[in-house]
Design an enzyme around this catalytic site. Structure first.
Site, short mmCIF file in Angstrom:
data_model
loop_
_atom_site.label_atom_id
_atom_site.label_comp_id
_atom_site.label_asym_id
_atom_site.label_seq_id
_atom_site.Cartn_x
_atom_site.Cartn_y
_atom_site.Cartn_z
N GLY A 60 -20.89 15.56 -0.58
CA GLY A 60 -21.87 16.40 0.12
C GLY A 60 -21.99 17.80 -0.42
O GLY A 60 -22.27 18.73 0.32
N CYS A 74 -10.41 48.63 8.74
CA CYS A 74 -8.95 48.48 8.79
C CYS A 74 -8.49 47.05 8.47
O CYS A 74 -7.29 46.78 8.42
CB CYS A 74 -8.39 48.93 10.14
N HIS A 92 -14.22 28.96 1.21
CA HIS A 92 -15.26 29.96 1.52
C HIS A 92 -15.07 30.62 2.88
O HIS A 92 -15.99 31.25 3.40
CB HIS A 92 -16.67 29.32 1.41
N VAL A 99 -17.75 26.42 6.20
CA VAL A 99 -17.14 27.47 7.01
C VAL A 99 -17.20 27.09 8.50
O VAL A 99 -16.89 27.89 9.36
CB VAL A 99 -17.84 28.83 6.77
N ASP A 100 -17.65 25.85 8.78
CA ASP A 100 -17.96 25.47 10.17
C ASP A 100 -16.77 24.97 10.99
O ASP A 100 -16.89 24.78 12.21
CB ASP A 100 -19.10 24.44 10.20
N SER A 105 -23.76 20.16 -3.70
CA SER A 105 -24.67 20.16 -4.85
C SER A 105 -23.92 20.54 -6.13
O SER A 105 -24.47 20.46 -7.21
CB SER A 105 -25.80 21.16 -4.61
N PRO A 142 -26.19 11.45 -1.25
CA PRO A 142 -27.42 10.65 -1.34
C PRO A 142 -28.24 10.97 -2.58
O PRO A 142 -29.06 10.17 -3.01
CB PRO A 142 -28.19 11.02 -0.07
N CYS A 158 -12.38 43.47 10.47
CA CYS A 158 -12.96 44.80 10.39
C CYS A 158 -13.08 45.24 8.93
O CYS A 158 -12.11 45.12 8.17
CB CYS A 158 -12.05 45.76 11.17
P1 OAD Z 1 -25.82 22.64 -0.82
O1 OAD Z 1 -26.86 22.87 0.22
O2 OAD Z 1 -25.96 23.34 -2.11
O3 OAD Z 1 -25.75 21.08 -1.14
C1 OAD Z 1 -25.70 20.12 -0.13
C2 OAD Z 1 -25.51 18.76 -0.76
O4 OAD Z 1 -25.34 17.82 0.29
C3 OAD Z 1 -26.71 18.26 -1.60
O5 OAD Z 1 -26.24 17.79 -2.85
C4 OAD Z 1 -27.28 17.12 -0.76
O6 OAD Z 1 -27.83 16.08 -1.56
C5 OAD Z 1 -26.05 16.65 -0.02
N1 OAD Z 1 -26.32 15.98 1.25
C6 OAD Z 1 -27.35 16.17 2.11
N2 OAD Z 1 -27.21 15.36 3.18
C7 OAD Z 1 -26.06 14.67 3.00
C8 OAD Z 1 -25.35 13.69 3.75
N3 OAD Z 1 -25.81 13.27 4.93
N4 OAD Z 1 -24.19 13.20 3.26
C9 OAD Z 1 -23.72 13.63 2.06
N5 OAD Z 1 -24.33 14.55 1.31
C10 OAD Z 1 -25.49 15.05 1.77
O7 OAD Z 1 -24.40 22.93 -0.13
P2 OAD Z 1 -22.99 23.23 -0.84
O8 OAD Z 1 -22.85 22.45 -2.09
O9 OAD Z 1 -21.96 23.09 0.20
O10 OAD Z 1 -21.46 29.33 -0.13
O11 OAD Z 1 -23.17 24.75 -1.20
C11 OAD Z 1 -22.10 25.45 -1.77
C12 OAD Z 1 -22.07 26.85 -1.29
O12 OAD Z 1 -23.35 27.46 -1.46
C13 OAD Z 1 -21.81 27.01 0.20
O13 OAD Z 1 -20.44 26.93 0.53
C14 OAD Z 1 -22.36 28.38 0.45
C15 OAD Z 1 -23.65 28.31 -0.33
O14 OAD Z 1 -24.13 29.52 -0.81
C16 OAD Z 1 -21.13 30.43 0.52
O15 OAD Z 1 -21.60 30.72 1.60
C17 OAD Z 1 -20.13 31.27 -0.19
#
Ligand code: OAD
Length: 251
Positions: A192, A132, A121, A105-106, A194, A219, A129
């Protein structure tokens, strides 16, 4: 050194290869944006049920708003990294045949120059709001001072960030386009993430079932590592520039 398979090299060199990429928080980790589930991730320090859902927001709007405002400050102060930049260059190479689906979301992909982005996301820099549903002006957030109320300029209702909270649906059109991109691509990267949060985590499988070659860049091993065709282990800011070396224009 990143070992890229012959199959991946072939696809990267292909003149008609269609590419779909799914990114998660790991892509922004090297910019300094915390991930969610790593050992220093946000969900180790904060409880999703207290911050990232509508019930929590209505119970304590200020707490939730302040937490998002803190995250916005972190994001404003960081820059896209070599991984974001490599994806923007990849899109320029595969123009018209490239879709970037992001759970982030960044807004860092857009700042790096990516164009065809599907933010499944939402985006933390936008707010709307809850009464509304009108979106707040972009500058409203920038001009907001600590202690100011985050209220709708029109009706006075509470403003919330335009991000998908637990229990909420993904934006329908954005999601539909994401599924179509996964279904119709030849090469799919999951980077990147999980792969723990559905439905986004299901996209690599959708791509694989429809014949795409699926590559994971991370990684660490993830829940879908054993279902993909190739794993490139390492941080995306290192691995992606290496992968790009196999694009014809980069030689
Ligand atoms: P996670 O925090 O679940 O996973 C981050 C992943 O990035 C892990 O598998 C790490 O091994 C990997 N990682 C860490 N450093 C890295 C690097 N330098 N290069 C590549 N990979 C690296 O984050 P998301 O999978 O994005 O949802 O999480 C999914 C959703 O869960 C998010 O969008 C958010 C959260 O709840 C909402 O807010 C709706």
């Amino acid at each position: 050194m990143v070992n890229v398979s012959e199959r991946l090299k072939e696809l990267l060199a292909g003149r008609s290869t269609r590419v779909c990429v799914l990114t998660g928080a790991g892509v922004s980790a090297e910019s300094g944006v915390p991930t969610f589930r790593d050992k220093d991730g946000l969900w180790q320090k904060f409880r999703p049920e207290e911050l990232a859902n509508m019930k929590a927001f209505l119970a304590n709007p200020k707490l939730v708003w302040d937490w998002y405002e803190h995250r916005r400050k972190v994001i404003r102060d960081v820059k896209p990294n070599a991984g974001h930049e490599a994806l923007a260059r990849m899109e320029a190479h595969f123009t018209g045949r490239f879709t970037l689906v992001t759970q982030n979301v960044d807004g860092l992909h857009a700042r790096a120059g990516s164009k065809n982005i599907l933010e499944v996301h939402g985006n933390i820099m936008r707010s709307f709001c809850v009464s509304c549903e009108k979106f707040a002006d972009e500058n409203f957030l920038l001009n907001l001072r600590e202690g100011d109320k985050a209220e709708c300029g029109d009706c006075g209702g509470l403003l919330r960030p335009d991000v998908v909270w637990f229990g909420e649906m993904l934006p329908a059109k954005v999601w539909q386009k994401s599924v179509e991109a996964a279904e119709s691509c030849d090469l799919f990267f999951t980077i990147g993430t999980s792969a723990a949060v559905y439905p986004a985590a299901g996209l690599p499988m959708v791509a694989g079932e429809n014949g795409a070659y699926v590559v994971e860049i991370n990684p660490q091993e993830t829940e879908i590592s054993s279902h993909v065709d190739e794993c490139l282990r390492g941080p995306s800011a290192v691995v992606l520039p290496e992968v790009l070396k196999h694009l014809p224009m980069e030689n």
